[in-house]
Design a protein around this motif. Structure first.
Motif, mmCIF file in Angstrom:
data_model
loop_
_atom_site.group_PDB
_atom_site.id
_atom_site.type_symbol
_atom_site.label_atom_id
_atom_site.label_comp_id
_atom_site.label_asym_id
_atom_site.label_seq_id
_atom_site.Cartn_x
_atom_site.Cartn_y
_atom_site.Cartn_z
ATOM 1 N N GLU B 29 0.820 -1.207 0.000
ATOM 2 C CA GLU B 29 0.000 0.000 0.000
ATOM 3 C C GLU B 29 0.853 1.255 0.000
ATOM 4 O O GLU B 29 0.475 2.270 -0.575
ATOM 5 C CB GLU B 29 -0.958 -0.023 1.200
ATOM 6 C CG GLU B 29 -1.829 -1.273 1.178
ATOM 7 C CD GLU B 29 -3.289 -1.029 1.499
ATOM 8 O OE1 GLU B 29 -3.589 0.001 2.123
ATOM 9 O OE2 GLU B 29 -4.116 -1.879 1.126
ATOM 10 N N ARG B 30 2.034 1.198 0.641
ATOM 11 C CA ARG B 30 2.897 2.377 0.613
ATOM 12 C C ARG B 30 3.436 2.627 -0.798
ATOM 13 O O ARG B 30 3.870 3.726 -1.118
ATOM 14 C CB ARG B 30 4.076 2.238 1.585
ATOM 15 C CG ARG B 30 3.710 2.274 3.060
ATOM 16 C CD ARG B 30 2.999 3.505 3.531
ATOM 17 N NE ARG B 30 3.787 4.701 3.701
ATOM 18 C CZ ARG B 30 4.267 5.163 4.857
ATOM 19 N NH1 ARG B 30 4.060 4.508 5.958
ATOM 20 N NH2 ARG B 30 4.926 6.294 4.919
ATOM 21 N N SER B 31 3.456 1.570 -1.639
ATOM 22 C CA SER B 31 3.891 1.787 -3.011
ATOM 23 C C SER B 31 2.726 2.226 -3.895
ATOM 24 O O SER B 31 2.909 2.526 -5.059
ATOM 25 C CB SER B 31 4.512 0.514 -3.582
ATOM 26 O OG SER B 31 3.502 -0.390 -3.963
ATOM 27 N N GLY B 32 1.509 2.239 -3.313
ATOM 28 C CA GLY B 32 0.360 2.741 -4.052
ATOM 29 C C GLY B 32 -0.581 1.675 -4.572
ATOM 30 O O GLY B 32 -1.497 1.969 -5.318
ATOM 31 N N ILE B 33 -0.351 0.413 -4.196
ATOM 32 C CA ILE B 33 -1.237 -0.659 -4.651
ATOM 33 C C ILE B 33 -2.087 -1.143 -3.482
ATOM 34 O O ILE B 33 -1.570 -1.687 -2.514
ATOM 35 C CB ILE B 33 -0.429 -1.854 -5.209
ATOM 36 C CG1 ILE B 33 0.516 -1.428 -6.322
ATOM 37 C CG2 ILE B 33 -1.363 -2.957 -5.677
ATOM 38 C CD1 ILE B 33 -0.155 -1.078 -7.610
ATOM 39 N N VAL B 34 -3.405 -0.940 -3.581
ATOM 40 C CA VAL B 34 -4.301 -1.453 -2.546
ATOM 41 C C VAL B 34 -4.268 -2.964 -2.575
ATOM 42 O O VAL B 34 -4.323 -3.564 -3.645
ATOM 43 C CB VAL B 34 -5.746 -0.971 -2.802
ATOM 44 C CG1 VAL B 34 -6.718 -1.702 -1.910
ATOM 45 C CG2 VAL B 34 -5.844 0.514 -2.554
ATOM 46 N N ASN B 35 -4.120 -3.578 -1.412
ATOM 47 C CA ASN B 35 -3.997 -5.027 -1.412
ATOM 48 C C ASN B 35 -5.066 -5.673 -0.552
ATOM 49 O O ASN B 35 -4.842 -6.006 0.600
ATOM 50 C CB ASN B 35 -2.603 -5.423 -0.922
ATOM 51 C CG ASN B 35 -2.212 -6.782 -1.412
ATOM 52 O OD1 ASN B 35 -3.084 -7.542 -1.819
ATOM 53 N ND2 ASN B 35 -0.945 -7.085 -1.384
ATOM 54 N N ARG B 199 6.288 -0.376 -7.751
ATOM 55 C CA ARG B 199 4.996 -0.943 -7.362
ATOM 56 C C ARG B 199 5.016 -2.465 -7.463
ATOM 57 O O ARG B 199 4.427 -3.159 -6.640
ATOM 58 C CB ARG B 199 3.884 -0.341 -8.217
ATOM 59 C CG ARG B 199 3.651 1.113 -7.854
ATOM 60 C CD ARG B 199 2.388 1.666 -8.419
ATOM 61 N NE ARG B 199 2.054 2.909 -7.716
ATOM 62 C CZ ARG B 199 0.995 3.654 -7.974
ATOM 63 N NH1 ARG B 199 0.164 3.291 -8.918
ATOM 64 N NH2 ARG B 199 0.771 4.747 -7.281
ATOM 65 N N TYR B 200 5.716 -2.955 -8.491
ATOM 66 C CA TYR B 200 5.901 -4.413 -8.562
ATOM 67 C C TYR B 200 6.628 -4.895 -7.310
ATOM 68 O O TYR B 200 6.235 -5.878 -6.684
ATOM 69 C CB TYR B 200 6.720 -4.785 -9.808
ATOM 70 C CG TYR B 200 5.885 -5.370 -10.918
ATOM 71 C CD1 TYR B 200 5.518 -6.710 -10.901
ATOM 72 C CD2 TYR B 200 5.448 -4.582 -11.971
ATOM 73 C CE1 TYR B 200 4.741 -7.244 -11.909
ATOM 74 C CE2 TYR B 200 4.672 -5.117 -12.989
ATOM 75 C CZ TYR B 200 4.325 -6.445 -12.950
ATOM 76 O OH TYR B 200 3.548 -6.974 -13.933
ATOM 77 N N ALA B 201 7.695 -4.178 -6.936
ATOM 78 C CA ALA B 201 8.484 -4.592 -5.773
ATOM 79 C C ALA B 201 7.612 -4.614 -4.520
ATOM 80 O O ALA B 201 7.612 -5.592 -3.759
ATOM 81 C CB ALA B 201 9.665 -3.645 -5.588
ATOM 82 N N GLY B 202 6.835 -3.548 -4.308
ATOM 83 C CA GLY B 202 5.976 -3.477 -3.129
ATOM 84 C C GLY B 202 5.000 -4.637 -3.081
ATOM 85 O O GLY B 202 4.808 -5.275 -2.040
ATOM 86 N N THR B 203 4.375 -4.934 -4.221
ATOM 87 C CA THR B 203 3.377 -5.999 -4.240
ATOM 88 C C THR B 203 4.024 -7.359 -4.018
ATOM 89 O O THR B 203 3.481 -8.218 -3.318
ATOM 90 C CB THR B 203 2.624 -5.988 -5.579
ATOM 91 O OG1 THR B 203 2.283 -4.647 -5.883
ATOM 92 C CG2 THR B 203 1.366 -6.818 -5.498
#
Lengths: 396, 317
Positions: B29-35, B199-203
């Motif tokens: 979520e900190r990278s911008g992807i709601v999970n 964002r890939y990394a965060g997810t």
């Protein structure tokens, strides 16, 4: 606001609607293909007959299986309408499961205790089911309207809250301890069959499907033919613009969620009053009908009539999945297929790109830039919201 | 005193998976992807690693097997989170819908595969991982019985992950870039950060931690995996929000939620709680209701990443 009524965007809209329709069909095909692939990986020799069973049981199995399709489609149509209606008004109701659960409880408890209503008992039960769903649904609505809290998170929290509360209440009020489920409702609380049991002998279908279809028509009329529905859609397109146009946008959000919740609650009532011998099991698992409503709404493009057909489609493959067990495959393959369909529906942009390139047209570039139902996109992302509004406005 | 030690030990079993999974969600979520896919990721991670435990239980056992299983869980979680990342980043899909699809896919796939392999949907494994007493540390009075007896290495793993997460998020270049992508991706892009990659990394990190969390949840509480993690993924989402998307508050939130879970589970065995006359259901719903209340009162100055849930489109700068 004028964009809603102008002629040009409307024509523009029918094109995008066709594209959305095609991409929904492609999502279904992709889901089915993946299902076939999984079957092939499991047991290649049996895969094709099993797959044929999934697709064609309701045709080959006679009227009994068709009746089962209608029976399974009934709650899915209700929750699909619920989620779809919320999408149309710019909200994401992921809490259909919770509203469905509370509706089911309200129907069961009135069904057990309120026999004094006599002939209209079942109507009263369904009314209470819808009311319970509406009240539960309006909580995320209130939080969104007055505290600006995202309705997705609150509805997820309320799903689990309702599951625990209803399990507790069932044990306290109408419990069949022997079977760990709710007590049977009174005979007068069961929805009349309206002759459907004679039309589809041997199946569980009843009057519920008729009520679900009526609900779909009612939602269609509400959204397309009334000022109130127009206002709700306007709030969904842009909260600020609606407020500027003199619409009470807070009331709009709360009422949208309440109506959406009422539809899910009604679905809960229809399942447990169907007289098909189904009782509420006291287990700590969310009811799947609510989550499946999201798939149904996405596949039906949130349009009430589309939802009707999407619900029938999911009912259809559910019946097929049951019968496929003959070939020693697990029926969960149907859930694999339906979740794949949602995934591809979410990625509809990909299909749109394919369709676009097949048509060779770049005219709709602006509309294609945003994925189909993205109601969660906040209004302050100006370009995205704008093109989305255009697209939606046209498609409505 | 025995009851107290027992409660603390139980609480760790409930708290640590919540902590790990919520930290995973934090990275995404900190990278911008709601999970919202955390539940599905947990189920998939738990499924693959329990399958691994089941297949390998004849040759290896003990902590070594558990460590290998944790690696399997991490890898499988990362794998399924790629689906979410692909839809959210490349397809610019609605992230809640994509997450919901994964939440439905994971249990369906787990049940289907288990029934094909075993005929039933439960997968059993032999639990050889419990540490009766950690040498030396377990003998410390008070603290010893609380944290170093009848425990699992996964408990310490949770706290190690917490420490690493804190350092990565706040003390490294990677963490700063990740947070920038969640707050203002356009600005991040303008200074040369690859938003898609971050964002890939965060997810993927959320997938790794989610998968691990799935196994960590299953191992102490049961030896039969039933394609479910009992809503822990969603509870972890609540922990994440309650903890304001920050590592240390997430720890407190996880402890609070873990305590509530422990109270509702161990309720009937504790005379003190029984005498209070509070129904069990109250402990079960408090975490969710508390999250609602916190959300309602903090929404005006919420710490949620600003660009959360908004697909990043380079063309829209």
């Amino acid at each position: 606001m004028n964009k809603l009524t102008e002629k040009k965007p409307r024509r523009f809209g029918t094109i995008t609607l066709n594209i959305s329709f095609l991409s929904a069909i492609m999502a279904v095909c992709a889901g089915l293909l993946l299902g076939l692939l999984v079957l092939l990986c499991t047991n290649a020799s049996q895969a094709f007959p099993a797959f044929k069973t999934i697709l064609f049981t309701p045709i080959t199995g006679g009227r009994r299986q068709l009746g089962q399709v209608l029976y399974f489609a009934t709650p899915l149509i209700c929750t699909g309408l619920s989620v779809g209606f919320a999408f149309k008004t710019g909200l994401f109701n992921i809490g259909a499961s919770g509203q469905f659960t509370l509706g089911a409880y309200a129907a069961i408890v009135t069904g057990v205790y309120c026999g004094f209503f006599g002939g209209v008992h079942w109507v009263v039960c369904l009314a209470f089911a819808a009311l319970a769903g509406a009240l539960w649904g309006s909580i995320p609505g209130l939080l969104k309207a007055y505290y600006n809290v995202n309705e997705v998170i609150t509805s997820i929290m309320l799903n689990y809250t309702s599951m625990y509360i209803v399990n507790y209440l069932i044990v306290k009020t109408c419990y069949n301890q022997l079977k760990n489920q709710s007590a049977n409702v009174l005979e007068s609380a069961l929805i009349p069959k309206f002759g459907l049991n004679r039309l589809f002998p041997g199946s569980s279908v009843g009057g519920g499907i008729i009520i679900a279809v009526l609900a779909a028509i009612a939602i269609y009329v509400l959204l397309e033919k009334t000022t109130f529905g127009y206002e709700l859609k306007a709030v969904g397109l842009s909260r600020d613009a609606a407020k500027y146009a003199g619409i009470n946008e807070k009331r709009g959000i709360v009422l949208s969620m309440a109506i959406s919740g009422a539809l899910s609650g009604l679905g809960g009532g229809l399942v447990y009053l169907a007289g098909a011998g189904k009782n509420f099991n006291v287990v700590e698992v969310l009811l799947m009908e609510g989550m499946d409503g999201i798939s149904v709404a996405l596949l039906g493009l949130s349009h009430p009539i589309g939802v009707l057909f999407a619900g029938l489609f999911f009912g259809w493959i559910t019946v097929g999945g049951f019968n496929m067990q003959l070939y020693s495959f697990a029926p969960e393959i149907v859930d694999v297929i339906s979740s794949t369909i949602i995934y591809f529906a979410a990625c509809s942009l990909m299909f749109r790109g394919i369709i676009e390139s097949m048509r060779g047209g770049k005219k709709q570039g602006a509309a294609v830039a945003t994925a189909t139902p993205a109601p969660t996109a906040p209004p302050d992302t100006a370009p995205a919201a704008d093109s989305e509004a255009k697209e939606k406005g046209g498609a409505l | 005193m025995e009851t107290f030690y027992y409660l603390v030990q139980q609480m760790m079993f409930f708290t640590v998976p919540l902590l790990i999974v919520a930290l995973g969600g934090m990275f995404s979520e900190r990278s911008g992807i709601v999970n919202v896919a955390l539940e599905g990721i947990m189920i998939f991670g738990a499924f693959c690693s329990v399958l691994f435990l089941n297949f390998t239980q004849d040759f290896i056992s003990g902590q070594f097997q558990l460590l290998l299983a944790l690696l399997v869980a991490a890898a499988s979680g990362a794998l399924i989170s790629l689906l979410h990342a692909y839809a959210s980043v490349n397809m610019r899909a609605n992230q809640v819908i994509s997450g919901t699809a994964i939440n439905l896919l994971a249990p369906a796939f787990a049940i289907y595969t288990a029934r094909i392999i075993f005929g039933v949907q439960q997968i059993g494994f032999v639990n050889t991982f419990r540490i009766a007493k950690v040498p030396i540390l377990g003998d410390i009075p008070f603290i010893g019985p609380m944290f170093f007896q009848k425990c699992y290495i996964t408990t310490y793993l949770g706290f190690i992950i917490l420490a690493i997460s804190y350092v990565v998020l706040y003390k490294t270049r990677f963490g700063l870039r990740l947070r920038a992508c969640g707050e203002h991706p356009q600005a991040a892009d303008s200074v040369g950060i690859n938003v898609y990659k971050m964002r890939y990394a965060g997810t993927i990190i959320s997938g790794i931690l989610g998968g691990i969390g799935g196994l960590v949840f299953i191992v102490p509480v049961t030896t039969q995996f039933n394609a479910s993690v009992a809503g822990y993924g969603f509870l972890a989402l609540a922990v994440l929000i309650f903890g304001n998307w920050k590592p240390i508050p997430i720890l407190w939130a996880a402890l609070f939620f873990g305590m509530m879970k422990t109270l509702s589970a161990a309720y009937s065995g504790i005379p003190f709680l029984l005498n209070l006359g509070i129904p069990n259901v109250v402990f079960k719903v408090i975490p969710y209701i508390a999250t609602l209340v916190v959300l309602a009162f903090t929404s005006k100055n919420s710490a949620a990443p600003r660009a959360e849930g908004v697909p990043y489109d380079k063309g829209q700068r």
